[in-house]
Design an enzyme around this catalytic site. Structure first.
Site, PDB file in Angstrom:
ATOM      1  N   ASP A 107      -6.226  -2.603  11.280  1.00 13.99           N
ATOM      2  CA  ASP A 107      -5.044  -1.747  11.295  1.00 13.99           C
ATOM      3  C   ASP A 107      -4.862  -1.185  12.697  1.00 13.99           C
ATOM      4  OD1 ASP A 107      -2.835  -0.361  10.423  1.00 13.99           O
ATOM      5  OD2 ASP A 107      -3.926   0.994   9.087  1.00 13.99           O
ATOM      6  N   CYS A 135       0.821  -1.207   0.000  1.00  7.71           N
ATOM      7  CA  CYS A 135       0.000   0.000   0.000  1.00  7.71           C
ATOM      8  C   CYS A 135       0.861   1.265   0.000  1.00  7.71           C
ATOM      9  CB  CYS A 135      -0.923  -0.015   1.224  1.00  7.71           C
ATOM     10  SG  CYS A 135      -2.376   1.055   1.025  1.00  7.71           S
TER      11      CYS A 135
END
Length: 214
Positions: free
Chosen positions: A131, A8
């Protein structure tokens, strides 16, 4: 178990090429959100076009309005849109009904209660990403290099397909996979030279570690 990888915070075509060559399954691009890795839709388009069919392309957004989602859908034609803000279950369901792309809902995890809250998205998102919570006072949602306490995930019921993010590196990924059995791992700062600038040797080391342990 064949653990998949999402790289990412990509900002450069050469890093996209490296990620694909090393076998990344998902490519994440931060679109119009506050981040040192931020891209405009126009900046991201050549990379989305170039990666089509080679990996799943993910447009990462934070509390996007319909106008931005319309532009992303039309211009980037992503495989997934990642909702990394405060989007409610109803909002995620609305987006899911309106668009053809699949949805990743990112949920910040610091407690067992956070895992329960994240579970509410299971019926409306195609994939939930666990996350770490950002540092107090930060309005940048991800990419801080902070790890989750993996025991929180280990002891909670998890969907069949979910993603683990937060401070992952080639040195920590074996323990992360062992602790959580995550089917998909998401790395950003752990393969960088500086924010948004990936390091090919770190990408290679991360992918090798995942293949060895996942």
């Amino acid at each position: 178990m064949n653990t998949q990888v999402k790289i990412c915070g990509l900002t450069r075509a050469e890093d996209v090429q490296t990620a694909i060559a090393e076998g990344a399954n998902f490519l994440g691009f931060i679109i119009e959100a506050k981040s040192p890795r931020r891209l405009t839709v126009e900046q991201a388009k050549p990379m989305f076009d170039g990666a089509k069919g080679l990996a799943k392309r993910v447009a990462v957004t934070v509390n996007p309005d319909d106008a931005l989602l319309d532009t992303i859908a039309l211009t980037l034609q992503p495989d997934y849109v990642q909702l990394h803000g405060d989007e409610s279950v109803d909002r995620v369901a609305e987006i899911s009904r309106r668009y053809d792309f699949k949805i990743i809902k990112a949920c910040a995890i610091a407690s067992d209660e956070d895992m329960k809250s994240a579970g509410e998205y299971a019926g409306v998102a195609d994939l939930i990403l666990f996350d770490a919570k950002p540092p107090k006072g930060s309005d940048v949602r991800g990419g801080h290099g902070i790890a989750i306490d993996w025991n929180i995930i280990r002891r909670a019921p998890t969907p069949k397909l979910y993603a683990l993010a937060g401070g992952l590196t080639s040195e920590t990924i074996a323990n992360a996979i062992s602790a959580t059995k995550a089917p998909l791992v998401d790395v950003s700062s752990g393969v960088e030279r500086s924010p948004g600038i990936k390091d090919p040797s770190k990408i290679e080391a991360f992918m090798k570690a995942v293949k060895h342990h996942g």
